[in-house]
Design an enzyme around this catalytic site. Structure first.
Site, PDB file in Angstrom:
ATOM      1  N   GLU A 323       0.731  -1.291   0.052  1.00 34.60           N
ATOM      2  CA  GLU A 323      -0.042  -0.060   0.204  1.00 34.60           C
ATOM      3  C   GLU A 323       0.920   1.410  -0.068  1.00 34.60           C
ATOM      4  O   GLU A 323       0.698   2.246   0.813  1.00 34.60           O
ATOM      5  CB  GLU A 323      -1.066   0.050   1.171  1.00 34.60           C
ATOM      6  CG  GLU A 323      -1.861  -1.057   1.132  1.00 34.60           C
ATOM      7  CD  GLU A 323      -2.972  -1.049   2.367  1.00 34.60           C
ATOM      8  OE1 GLU A 323      -4.037  -1.261   1.930  1.00 34.60           O
ATOM      9  OE2 GLU A 323      -2.636  -0.864   3.445  1.00 34.60           O
TER      10      GLU A 323
HETATM   11  C1  ACM Z   1      -2.139  -5.133   3.829  1.00 34.92           C
HETATM   12  O1  ACM Z   1      -3.477  -5.630   4.170  1.00 34.92           O
HETATM   13  N1  ACM Z   1      -2.069  -3.895   3.367  1.00 34.92           N
HETATM   14  C2  ACM Z   1      -0.940  -6.061   3.985  1.00 34.92           C
END
Ligand code: ACM
Length: 697
Positions: A323
């Site tokens: 992310e």
């Molecule tokens: C995640 O859920 N960003 C690993």
């Protein structure tokens, strides 16, 4: 059965469930309350009595860990039976349980070591044989799960169990960064992991909201990035030793280049945007990310990873990688220039560059990389492990190219799913089912994930347990073990047993309700319990959709949504009863009586809850939920009346009821009222053309 007794029968935490464990399941097959279900079970005749003469002997390979395991076993057996066992059996006494271990396991535990064991119990004694101490640890847990009460004594049924895991990597990840989780709480969760034969504790140690591991090289990391809430290196070594004693590897995660604001409080020079930085207090995805174009970033990471690689003995080192939103990279002209000069087309390519640099550093310090899906770049060294939060397809894609992977998508405990829903997710399901057998071997297993936005030391156990046992079973037991009814029976049994290990999922629920009501006697807040037992927290990150103030790490987790278990056992039981009633043609007197008893309790509950709402703002918050439950009770009873009279419920009445139920099903106070769909089913069955709309025979 009187209503109150029926409610008691529903309670999953009662000792009765454990001690009166059924020996047959719905299919009439023999069933022991073992979880995870062993690979092979052969029931024998009779049982082995457990009394104070019970003694354990170790033969073959010995090591301190085995002695510790026997001591722990005796302590646990004593907790389960309240029989005191002498620390050392008199030399003359005959051993009741003989343990034989062929040889040592690896100094640093590795995935794929032999964890198998054979446990034989006869009325005269028991033997536990294993190639390595890992198998002994698992076999001892199986033995403890076999202990039951009989009319004569505590005993273990005669049985032969040959057992080994389906997958070598069976993990639980705990995010200790968004909310700090003290060491003793991690320890008891590791005890829980041992009980269900999980073997990897994935320690998510850094995040935007906290850097939780002491660094002696860069003390500003934890010093400025943790509010003083971090683990010292001594504590980290202690936990690693504790886990090793229980056959559990510890994999540390230092999430980079995103999810890293807390690093930048002390080290703004690592970031891609200008500081200063504060510890993040909110939840979500944030802009700060490491500067992948600055050589100083890699110099820093080289030293930090060197330090942490020495502290954590496991071969695998988790570098996160998830992310990155790229906003800081886009806003930095120097980074844009770097991308252009290197021909890096986009931010994914830039992150791939970063990942490859960090992977080289990790390798240089003798470790192999594990990371979230994002770190997978075709062409990276083959010893990498991909942890998939995106799904089986991305795992299958990596395996098809020769890379190892583990599945976490489907095992996120913070989504609030039922145990059955997690249980239905298989690491080799979906796209992975089409892999060749050789490729399937690259799928090492999976990990459940406990992200901690809404989890603190008080309620964490109840978010992990007992549902985590269902995931543990998926990762250990044969792929053919899939019956949810059997799973629930055994999960409830182990859920009760885990409280003997100090896990607090049942106790914290009671205490939190006590706080919400502001009353200390369970009888005084029984109406709150009745409501609490049938609501569940909103699922799939929808919790924030209806709040007026944005939650932060300073928000107290003291509401009903924080207290109630993620899965309502009472609602599940009610739904099963409705199904049974309808399947039986709606004229089974006993099922009807039980439905009426339950619906009456719900109908009458709101009047009892109102005085509690007067005295506590935390109860007042759920006043509408309580009215909705009452309305469900009334609607359900009216439906049963229509059915009893043998006529179909009128169309306009049905439409009105269903409209009301639609309102009732909306999330309120971040809670869902779980019996609503079953009442809806009943209404539909009673209406014209429904299963119950014809007269009784
Ligand atoms: C995640 O859920 N960003 C690993």
């Amino acid at each position: 059965m009187a209503a109150s007794h029926w409610m008691q029968a529903l309670s999953v935490m009662t000792l009765a469930v454990l001690l009166c464990a059924a020996r047959t399941n719905a299919q009439g097959q023999s069933q022991l309350n073992l979880m995870p279900a062993p690979a092979h079970v052969q029931l024998g005749n009779g049982s082995l009595r457990i009394d104070s003469s019970f003694a354990v002997a170790l033969t073959g390979h010995t090591e301190a860990r085995l002695d510790h395991a026997v001591q722990r076993f005796q302590r646990q057996l004593s907790l389960q039976t309240a029989i005191p066992f002498p620390a050392k059996a008199p030399p003359s006494s005959k051993s009741t349980l003989e343990i034989h271990t062929d040889h040592a396991s690896k100094e640093v535990q590795e995935p794929g070591e032999d964890e198998s064991y054979i446990l034989k119990v006869t009325p005269d004694g028991a033997t536990l044989t294993a190639a390595t101490p890992l198998g002994v640890l698992h076999g001892l847990q199986t033995f403890l799960q076999l202990v039951e009460v009989s009319p004569e004594a505590f005993s273990v049924p005669a049985v032969t169990i040959e057992d080994s895991p389906r997958f070598p990597w069976r993990g639980l990840m705990i995010d200790v960064s968004r909310h700090f989780i003290p060491l003793d709480i991690l320890k008891r969760n590791i005890d829980g992991m041992e009980a269900v034969k999980m073997n990897v504790f994935h320690w998510h140690l850094s995040e935007n909201q906290g850097f939780r591991a002491e660094s002696k090289k860069f003390p500003k990391l934890h010093g400025l990035g943790s509010d003083g809430l971090y683990y010292t290196q001594e504590e980290i070594r202690e936990l690693i030793g504790y886990a090793r004693d229980r056959g559990i590897r510890v994999v540390p995660e230092f999430d980079m280049p995103g999810h890293s604001t807390a690093w930048f409080v002390g080290h703004p020079e690592l970031a891609s945007g200008p500081g200063p930085y504060d510890i993040e207090r909110k939840w979500g995805i944030f802009d700060p990310a490491m500067d992948p174009t600055n050589e100083k970033t890699y110099k820093f990471l080289d030293q930090l990873i060197e330090e942490m690689a020495k502290l954590f003995p496991d071969h695998y080192f988790h570098i996160g990688g998830d992310e990155v939103n790229g906003k800081q990279w886009d806003a930095n002209p120097k980074i844009q220039e770097f991308k252009k000069s290197r021909g890096l087309k986009n931010n994914d390519a830039l992150q791939a560059y970063f990942s490859q640099r960090v992977q080289k550093i990790v390798t240089k310090h003798g470790k192999a990389v594990i990371g979230w899906d994002e770190v997978f770049i075709p062409g990276v060294p083959k010893d990498i492990v991909i942890q998939s939060w995106r799904g089986q397809a991305s795992l299958a894609q990596a395996a098809a190219q020769g890379y190892h992977g583990i599945l976490s998508n489907g095992y996120y405990l913070d989504l609030g799913w039922s145990a059955a829903r997690h249980y239905a997710v298989d690491p080799l399901g979906g796209a992975a089912a089409n892999l060749t057998p050789e490729q399937q071997k690259l799928v090492l297993g999976g990990e459940s994930c406990m992200w901690s936005e809404y989890v603190n030391p008080e309620n964490i156990d109840s978010r992990i347990w007992p549902r985590n046992a269902a995931i543990a079973e998926r990762l250990w037991s044969p792929q053919t073990v899939t019956d949810p009814a059997s799973m629930y029976t055994r999960m409830n049994a182990i859920g009760a047993r885990l409280e003997w290990l100090g896990l607090s999922h049942g106790r914290s629920y009671r205490l939190m309700l006590q706080r919400i009501a502001g009353l200390s006697s369970p009888e005084e807040f029984a109406a709150l319990r009745t409501l609490a037992d049938v609501v569940e927290p909103a699922k799939d990150y929808t919790r924030e959709q209806t709040v007026s103030t944005e939650p932060t790490s300073a928000t107290p987790l003291n509401r009903l949504v924080d207290a109630v278990p993620p899965e309502s056992a009472a609602a599940r039981a009610f739904s099963e009863l409705v199904d049974k009633f309808i399947a039986g043609g709606c004229h089974e007197a006993e099922a009807e009586a039980r439905l009426r008893a339950q619906l009456s309790v719900w109908r009458d509950n709101d009047a009892k809850l109102q005085p509690l709402a007067q005295r506590s703002f935390l109860v007042k918050e759920v006043a509408q939920n309580s009215q909705d439950l009452s309305a469900l009770g009334t609607a359900g009873l009216a439906t049963l009346d229509f059915i009893a009279k043998g006529g179909a419920a009128p169309d306009d009445w049905k439409a009105q009821q269903l409209a009301a139920i639609q309102q009732i099903q909306k999330q309120k106070a971040q809670l869902l009222l779980m019996p609503a769909p079953a009442v809806q089913k009943l209404i539909e069955a009673a209406a014209t053309g429904g299963a119950c709309s014809t007269a009784k025979p």
